[in-house]
Every structure is written in structure tokens, then in C-alpha cells.
Design a protein around this motif. Structure first.
Motif, PDB file in Angstrom:
ATOM      1  N   LYS A  28       1.338   4.962 -12.502  1.00 17.29           N
ATOM      2  CA  LYS A  28       1.064   3.624 -11.967  1.00 17.29           C
ATOM      3  C   LYS A  28       1.521   3.464 -10.512  1.00 17.29           C
ATOM      4  O   LYS A  28       1.121   2.523  -9.847  1.00 17.29           O
ATOM      5  CB  LYS A  28       1.763   2.571 -12.831  1.00 17.29           C
ATOM      6  CG  LYS A  28       1.224   2.488 -14.236  1.00 17.29           C
ATOM      7  CD  LYS A  28       2.004   1.497 -15.072  1.00 17.29           C
ATOM      8  CE  LYS A  28       1.560   1.533 -16.514  1.00 17.29           C
ATOM      9  NZ  LYS A  28       2.381   0.649 -17.347  1.00 17.29           N
ATOM     10  N   MET A  29       2.355   4.393 -10.028  1.00 20.24           N
ATOM     11  CA  MET A  29       2.879   4.294  -8.669  1.00 20.24           C
ATOM     12  C   MET A  29       1.796   4.608  -7.640  1.00 20.24           C
ATOM     13  O   MET A  29       0.953   5.468  -7.858  1.00 20.24           O
ATOM     14  CB  MET A  29       4.058   5.247  -8.479  1.00 20.24           C
ATOM     15  CG  MET A  29       5.258   4.881  -9.311  1.00 20.24           C
ATOM     16  SD  MET A  29       6.611   6.052  -9.117  1.00 20.24           S
ATOM     17  CE  MET A  29       7.115   5.699  -7.455  1.00 20.24           C
ATOM     18  N   LYS A  30       1.825   3.888  -6.523  1.00 20.16           N
ATOM     19  CA  LYS A  30       0.872   4.138  -5.449  1.00 20.16           C
ATOM     20  C   LYS A  30       1.284   5.371  -4.653  1.00 20.16           C
ATOM     21  O   LYS A  30       2.464   5.672  -4.550  1.00 20.16           O
ATOM     22  CB  LYS A  30       0.805   2.936  -4.518  1.00 20.16           C
ATOM     23  CG  LYS A  30       0.244   1.694  -5.171  1.00 20.16           C
ATOM     24  CD  LYS A  30       0.190   0.530  -4.202  1.00 20.16           C
ATOM     25  CE  LYS A  30      -0.210  -0.712  -4.929  1.00 20.16           C
ATOM     26  NZ  LYS A  30      -1.440  -1.266  -4.514  1.00 20.16           N
ATOM     27  N   THR A  31       0.301   6.048  -4.087  1.00 18.35           N
ATOM     28  CA  THR A  31       0.592   7.202  -3.233  1.00 18.35           C
ATOM     29  C   THR A  31       1.006   6.698  -1.852  1.00 18.35           C
ATOM     30  O   THR A  31       0.785   5.531  -1.505  1.00 18.35           O
ATOM     31  CB  THR A  31      -0.645   8.105  -3.093  1.00 18.35           C
ATOM     32  OG1 THR A  31      -1.672   7.370  -2.444  1.00 18.35           O
ATOM     33  CG2 THR A  31      -1.128   8.593  -4.453  1.00 18.35           C
ATOM     34  N   ASN A  32       1.595   7.581  -1.043  1.00 16.98           N
ATOM     35  CA  ASN A  32       1.970   7.195   0.314  1.00 16.98           C
ATOM     36  C   ASN A  32       0.753   6.736   1.104  1.00 16.98           C
ATOM     37  O   ASN A  32       0.837   5.796   1.896  1.00 16.98           O
ATOM     38  CB  ASN A  32       2.668   8.346   1.038  1.00 16.98           C
ATOM     39  CG  ASN A  32       4.120   8.481   0.628  1.00 16.98           C
ATOM     40  OD1 ASN A  32       4.662   7.625  -0.053  1.00 16.98           O
ATOM     41  ND2 ASN A  32       4.744   9.559   1.034  1.00 16.98           N
ATOM     42  N   GLU A  34      -1.956   5.234  -0.030  1.00 21.42           N
ATOM     43  CA  GLU A  34      -2.301   3.880  -0.471  1.00 21.42           C
ATOM     44  C   GLU A  34      -1.326   2.859   0.104  1.00 21.42           C
ATOM     45  O   GLU A  34      -1.723   1.751   0.494  1.00 21.42           O
ATOM     46  CB  GLU A  34      -2.291   3.799  -1.997  1.00 21.42           C
ATOM     47  CG  GLU A  34      -3.403   4.586  -2.655  1.00 21.42           C
ATOM     48  CD  GLU A  34      -3.258   4.679  -4.157  1.00 21.42           C
ATOM     49  OE1 GLU A  34      -4.291   4.721  -4.818  1.00 21.42           O
ATOM     50  OE2 GLU A  34      -2.120   4.727  -4.680  1.00 21.42           O
ATOM     51  N   ILE A  35      -0.064   3.210   0.168  1.00 16.92           N
ATOM     52  CA  ILE A  35       0.949   2.303   0.705  1.00 16.92           C
ATOM     53  C   ILE A  35       0.688   2.049   2.188  1.00 16.92           C
ATOM     54  O   ILE A  35       0.720   0.908   2.645  1.00 16.92           O
ATOM     55  CB  ILE A  35       2.366   2.880   0.475  1.00 16.92           C
ATOM     56  CG1 ILE A  35       2.677   2.854  -1.026  1.00 16.92           C
ATOM     57  CG2 ILE A  35       3.419   2.106   1.261  1.00 16.92           C
ATOM     58  CD1 ILE A  35       3.934   3.577  -1.421  1.00 16.92           C
ATOM     59  N   ASN A  38      -2.171  -0.231   2.901  1.00 19.93           N
ATOM     60  CA  ASN A  38      -1.842  -1.635   2.642  1.00 19.93           C
ATOM     61  C   ASN A  38      -0.902  -2.204   3.705  1.00 19.93           C
ATOM     62  O   ASN A  38      -0.401  -3.315   3.570  1.00 19.93           O
ATOM     63  CB  ASN A  38      -1.211  -1.790   1.259  1.00 19.93           C
ATOM     64  CG  ASN A  38      -2.220  -1.612   0.145  1.00 19.93           C
ATOM     65  OD1 ASN A  38      -3.385  -1.944   0.307  1.00 19.93           O
ATOM     66  ND2 ASN A  38      -1.769  -1.087  -0.978  1.00 19.93           N
TER      67      ASN A  38
END
Length: 46
Positions: A28-32, A34-35, A38
């Protein structure tokens, strides 16, 4: 599958049940990437 593992195997998830839960949490954690997309700053590499 053996439910309990030796303590020295993995201190984050000492049982198979906890390893499965940890894996689901990590999915469920976002990848770097994706971060960054955002507009946020990812944690530094350790």
C-alpha cells in the motif's frame, strides 16, 4: 507452512502471519516516484 520462525530470522516480522501483514502494508506504500509526483519529499535513503 511453519507458523512460527526462529527469532533471529526476522526481527520485523517473527511469524509468518506478521510477514504476510507486513507485505500487505508495504504494497500500500507509495514509491518515491509517486511521492515526488505529488509534490512531496521522500525519506532519505538509509
Amino acid at each position: 507452512m511453519k507458523e512460527e520462525l526462529k527469532e533471529t530470522t526476522n526481527s520485523m516480522a517473527p511469524t509468518v502471519k506478521e510477514m504476510v501483514k507486513l507485505g500487505k502494508d508495504m504494497d500500500k506504500m507509495k514509491t518515491n516516484t509517486e511521492i515526488i509526483e505529488n509534490g512531496m519529499i521522500p525519506d532519505p535513503k538509509q
